[in-house]
Write an enzyme that holds these catalytic residues in place. Structure first.
Site, PDB file in Angstrom:
ATOM      1  N   CYS A 107       0.837  -1.198   0.000  1.00  0.00           N
ATOM      2  CA  CYS A 107       0.000   0.000   0.000  1.00  0.00           C
ATOM      3  C   CYS A 107       0.870   1.246   0.000  1.00  0.00           C
ATOM      4  O   CYS A 107       1.769   1.378   0.835  1.00  0.00           O
ATOM      5  CB  CYS A 107      -0.896   0.010   1.239  1.00  0.00           C
ATOM      6  SG  CYS A 107      -1.839   1.542   1.446  1.00  0.00           S
ATOM      7  N   CYS A 108       0.614   2.128  -0.933  1.00  0.00           N
ATOM      8  CA  CYS A 108       1.121   3.501  -0.881  1.00  0.00           C
ATOM      9  C   CYS A 108       2.646   3.558  -0.869  1.00  0.00           C
ATOM     10  O   CYS A 108       3.233   4.524  -0.371  1.00  0.00           O
ATOM     11  CB  CYS A 108       0.585   4.223   0.360  1.00  0.00           C
ATOM     12  SG  CYS A 108      -1.146   3.899   0.685  1.00  0.00           S
ATOM     13  N   GLY A 109       3.319   2.547  -1.380  1.00  0.00           N
ATOM     14  CA  GLY A 109       4.764   2.564  -1.412  1.00  0.00           C
ATOM     15  C   GLY A 109       5.423   2.455  -0.057  1.00  0.00           C
ATOM     16  O   GLY A 109       6.627   2.678   0.070  1.00  0.00           O
TER      17      GLY A 109
END
Length: 265
Positions: A107-109
């Site tokens: 998720c989200c880097g």
């Protein structure tokens, strides 16, 4: 928000400091509802009584099993037996087959695992609206939700949620389950043709990643919560375009994501 019809009085002993008193206390009823979809058992939900139709429709929509209410062919609810039978126009769908199948991705880097179920991957979507909100409106909507939460004041056993616009609540719901509140709201919107993209969602409870996913699936860009968000919910909110406002009580609140929608910052 009227008191849930599913409340029962129990004889209790109430202790307050040195005071001990025997009295009747209203308690929220918890009922099981098993959904049979196209002749097959899909899931058993635990819920508060009331708005079962909205609950089922909203649940099927957020799971991607239906896209709109016209895809439901029949819907039969037997609350006494705790059974709901649904048939869809198209019959079994890919989303139905993938229900509760796990899927993990970053998720989200930030390396956190998210989108725990395949249907979340299929139905979660980035929200993009021009909607803005003032701090005054944040406080107002939180106070309005508290004012209509009669069942919570009676029992302390339900969550409440509402859609708001132009300084007033458009519709609201309540349930013992946080997820159920969102499904009931969305089911009502789909049934009554209420748009969601231009509404604010105000909620009594905690905003977890599962709740954030519900919000994105409903195409809502701002959620005001009277409680806290989780870290994964905030990260997902940044990725999915949702403004999360927490601890909205009295004259205080915290803004966690997409702050550009909040006026005056």
């Amino acid at each position: 928000m009227n008191a849930c019809k599913g409340t029962t009085n129990y004889q209790i002993v109430k202790i307050n400091g040195q005071s001990i008193e025997s009295m009747n206390e209203p308690v929220i009823e918890e009922i099981p509802l098993t959904i049979f979809l196209n002749g097959k058992e899909l899931v058993t939900m635990l819920a508060a009584a009331g708005e079962e139709k909205y609950l089922v429709i909203g649940f099927l929509a957020t799971e991607g099993i239906i896209q709109n209410i016209n895809e439901i062919k029949t819907l039969d609810i037997d609350v006494m037996q705790g059974v709901i039978h649904v048939t869809t126009v198209s019959g079994e769908t890919a989303a139905e087959k993938m229900f509760l199948k796990r899927y993990l991705t970053a998720c989200c880097g930030k390396g956190r695992s998210a989108f725990y179920f395949v249907n979340d991957v299929l139905t979660a979507k980035t929200v993009s609206t021009e909607l803005t909100i003032s701090i005054k409106e944040v406080m107002q909507y939180s106070e309005l939700l508290e004012a209509v939460s009669e069942t919570f004041r009676l029992t302390g056993g339900v969550h409440g949620g509402a859609l708001a616009k132009n300084g007033e609540l458009v519709c609201w719901s309540q349930d013992i389950g946080r997820h159920n509140v969102f499904d009931k709201l969305y089911g009502r919107c789909l049934t009554e043709g209420i748009s969601t993209y231009d509404k604010i969602l105000v909620f009594s409870g905690r905003v977890s990643s599962e709740i954030l996913l519900k919000v994105s699936k409903m195409n809502i860009s701002v959620i005001i919560a009277r409680s806290a968000p989780t870290s994964l919910a905030i990260d997902m909110a940044e990725e999915l375009g949702v403004t999360v406002i927490g601890f909205a009580r009295g004259q205080r609140c915290n803004i966690y994501s997409h702050k550009e929608r909040v006026l005056g910052l």
